[in-house]
Structures are given as structure tokens and as C-alpha cells.
Design an enzyme around this catalytic site. Sequence first.
Site, PDB file in Angstrom:
ATOM      1  N   ASN A   9      97.023  54.716  97.618  1.00 23.82           N
ATOM      2  CA  ASN A   9      97.407  53.329  97.888  1.00 23.82           C
ATOM      3  C   ASN A   9      98.308  52.787  96.777  1.00 23.82           C
ATOM      4  O   ASN A   9      98.670  51.620  96.784  1.00 23.82           O
ATOM      5  CB  ASN A   9      96.146  52.438  97.980  1.00 23.82           C
ATOM      6  N   LYS A  11     101.497  52.042  95.078  1.00 26.41           N
ATOM      7  CA  LYS A  11     102.910  51.936  95.467  1.00 26.41           C
ATOM      8  C   LYS A  11     103.842  52.551  94.418  1.00 26.41           C
ATOM      9  O   LYS A  11     104.889  53.098  94.739  1.00 26.41           O
ATOM     10  CB  LYS A  11     103.291  50.466  95.671  1.00 26.41           C
ATOM     11  N   ASN A  12     103.452  52.451  93.131  1.00 25.96           N
ATOM     12  CA  ASN A  12     104.296  53.024  92.076  1.00 25.96           C
ATOM     13  C   ASN A  12     104.384  54.537  92.208  1.00 25.96           C
ATOM     14  O   ASN A  12     105.436  55.140  92.030  1.00 25.96           O
ATOM     15  CB  ASN A  12     103.733  52.690  90.687  1.00 25.96           C
ATOM     16  N   LYS A  13     103.240  55.157  92.504  1.00 19.92           N
ATOM     17  CA  LYS A  13     103.230  56.615  92.658  1.00 19.92           C
ATOM     18  C   LYS A  13     104.063  57.033  93.864  1.00 19.92           C
ATOM     19  O   LYS A  13     104.797  58.015  93.803  1.00 19.92           O
ATOM     20  CB  LYS A  13     101.794  57.119  92.845  1.00 19.92           C
ATOM     21  N   ASP A  69      95.582  63.041  91.189  1.00 20.62           N
ATOM     22  CA  ASP A  69      94.776  62.266  90.262  1.00 20.62           C
ATOM     23  C   ASP A  69      95.361  62.500  88.876  1.00 20.62           C
ATOM     24  O   ASP A  69      95.710  63.633  88.523  1.00 20.62           O
ATOM     25  CB  ASP A  69      93.307  62.698  90.328  1.00 20.62           C
ATOM     26  N   THR A  70      95.486  61.425  88.122  1.00 21.63           N
ATOM     27  CA  THR A  70      96.133  61.507  86.809  1.00 21.63           C
ATOM     28  C   THR A  70      95.236  60.904  85.752  1.00 21.63           C
ATOM     29  O   THR A  70      94.560  59.902  86.010  1.00 21.63           O
ATOM     30  CB  THR A  70      97.486  60.746  86.836  1.00 21.63           C
ATOM     31  N   ASP A 157     101.980  53.001  80.682  1.00 15.58           N
ATOM     32  CA  ASP A 157     103.391  53.252  80.336  1.00 15.58           C
ATOM     33  C   ASP A 157     103.857  52.532  79.063  1.00 15.58           C
ATOM     34  O   ASP A 157     104.599  53.123  78.272  1.00 15.58           O
ATOM     35  CB  ASP A 157     104.305  52.864  81.512  1.00 15.58           C
TER      36      ASP A 157
HETATM   37  P1  IMP Z   1      94.728  57.547  89.281  1.00 19.67           P
HETATM   38  O1  IMP Z   1      93.247  57.606  89.261  1.00 19.67           O
HETATM   39  O2  IMP Z   1      95.383  58.877  89.409  1.00 19.67           O
HETATM   40  O3  IMP Z   1      95.278  56.563  90.274  1.00 19.67           O
HETATM   41  O4  IMP Z   1      95.263  57.017  87.894  1.00 19.67           O
HETATM   42  C1  IMP Z   1      94.416  56.633  86.901  1.00 19.67           C
HETATM   43  C2  IMP Z   1      95.058  55.635  85.993  1.00 19.67           C
HETATM   44  O5  IMP Z   1      95.901  56.338  85.102  1.00 19.67           O
HETATM   45  C3  IMP Z   1      95.947  54.592  86.648  1.00 19.67           C
HETATM   46  O6  IMP Z   1      95.237  53.471  87.039  1.00 19.67           O
HETATM   47  C4  IMP Z   1      96.872  54.242  85.533  1.00 19.67           C
HETATM   48  O7  IMP Z   1      96.264  53.311  84.678  1.00 19.67           O
HETATM   49  C5  IMP Z   1      96.993  55.543  84.782  1.00 19.67           C
HETATM   50  N1  IMP Z   1      98.218  56.267  85.135  1.00 19.67           N
HETATM   51  C6  IMP Z   1      98.366  57.234  86.068  1.00 19.67           C
HETATM   52  N2  IMP Z   1      99.647  57.673  86.082  1.00 19.67           N
HETATM   53  C7  IMP Z   1     100.292  56.957  85.132  1.00 19.67           C
HETATM   54  C8  IMP Z   1     101.639  56.939  84.676  1.00 19.67           C
HETATM   55  O8  IMP Z   1     102.528  57.655  85.140  1.00 19.67           O
HETATM   56  N3  IMP Z   1     101.900  56.070  83.679  1.00 19.67           N
HETATM   57  C9  IMP Z   1     100.962  55.251  83.129  1.00 19.67           C
HETATM   58  N4  IMP Z   1      99.714  55.216  83.525  1.00 19.67           N
HETATM   59  C10 IMP Z   1      99.376  56.074  84.530  1.00 19.67           C
END
Ligand code: IMP
Length: 197
Positions: A9, A11-13, A69-70, A157
Site C-alpha cells: 500500500n 505509494k512511494n515504493k 520488506d525493507t 531517507d
Molecule cells: P516496510 O515494512 O518494508 O514497508 O518498511 C519498513 C520501514 O522502513 C518503512 O516504514 C520506512 O520507515 C523504512 N524504509 C523502507 N524503505 C525505505 C527507504 O527506501 N528509505 C527510507 N526508509 C525506508
Amino acid sequence: MHTLLFATNNKNKVAEIQSLVGPDFKIITLSEAGIDIDIPEPHDTLQENALEKASVIFSMTQQNCFSEDTGLEITALKDAPGVKSARYAGEGRDFQANIDKVLLNLKDIENRTAQFRTVICLLWKHANNKLQTYYFEGICKGHIAHVMQGEKGFGYDPIFIPEGSDKSFAQMNMEEKNEFSHRQKAVTKLFEFLSSL
Ligand code: IMP
């Protein structure tokens, strides 16, 4: 042309990944597919969370899909916030509160080494109807700045400076960020794999 659902969900990704996709692939977002759910991320590893997200969407749609997932892994904090990056400062998933907590926890700490790590999980139904799971990883090494710099991007970021640059991700436009980014590396592997099928 391959059609792929992206189980997110965020939008940035979606914008980052769409800017990387060639003409042979059409990425459908959850909202375009009429799906409005908050996909759970209950596990202790990026890999398990990515599988959970892709599995939920596949079971709803029976369509080829991928998720990612990041996590931001900070060496001096024993790789925290890691898999808990979104909720580091609480369930509100507040980017500013998360950044404030990182900066506070790194106060007076000299070692600012960190990396972003992305894991993509692809669920792909082959022509013989066999469903297979594939993983692709992308890492961006760098360090945590002492203060926020820049206003672009999202999440951490403004405090992440990738190796090979003196700018934070939030000081870069999307094309510049993609030259370094963890997500770009993982997505490139995904599309190389799909192109080889
Ligand atoms: P997610 O669970 O993969 O959606 O990401 C976990 C969190 O990591 C996100 O809410 C962001 O705070 C952070 N995050 C993920 N990708 C990036 C990125 O490219 N830049 C900065 N923060 C990121």
C-alpha cells in the site's frame, strides 16, 4: 507482456519500482486491483514478512504477485531497527518519531555504519500451474547522519547517506536514489529473473 501484482500500500515504493520497470511488465498495485487491506508483518525476519504479504495477496487473487520488506540495519544498535523499522517508535508508524529515536539512540556513538536491506518475495505460477516462491535481496551500505538533511523521499531517507555520496537519500531525486538504492538492486534481480523465464 507479464502482469504482476505488487503487494503493497506504500505509494512511494510503487513509484520507485514503476520507474524501474521495462515495457515488458505491467505492475498492478493493490488499489488498482481493488484490494484494500492492511497486510500483516508479524515475523522476525524480512523474508518471512515478505512471504506473508505475497501469500495473503496470492490467496485472495490467484495472480502472480510480489511483495517486499525493507529494514534499516544499524551496526551500533545490533542491526535495529531492522525488521521493526516501520514501527520502531510505536504502532503509529510515524517517520519523524522513528528518526528521532534512531538519532537519540546513536547520540555520542561514533560508529554510524548502517545499511538498508530489501527482500523481495515472488510467487509465480508456472505454465504447468506449479506455484514457486523466489527471493531477491538488495543491500545499500552507508551511514547515519547526525542531523536530518533534505526533504524528499520517505521513512529514514533524511538521515541515511549511502556509500559513495555525501548527500542523504532525502536530498536526491528518485533517479539519483535509484542509483544507490537497496530496492533498486533487489528489483533489478527480480526483473532479470522474470526476463529469463
Ligand atoms: P516496510 O515494512 O518494508 O514497508 O518498511 C519498513 C520501514 O522502513 C518503512 O516504514 C520506512 O520507515 C523504512 N524504509 C523502507 N524503505 C525505505 C527507504 O527506501 N528509505 C527510507 N526508509 C525506508
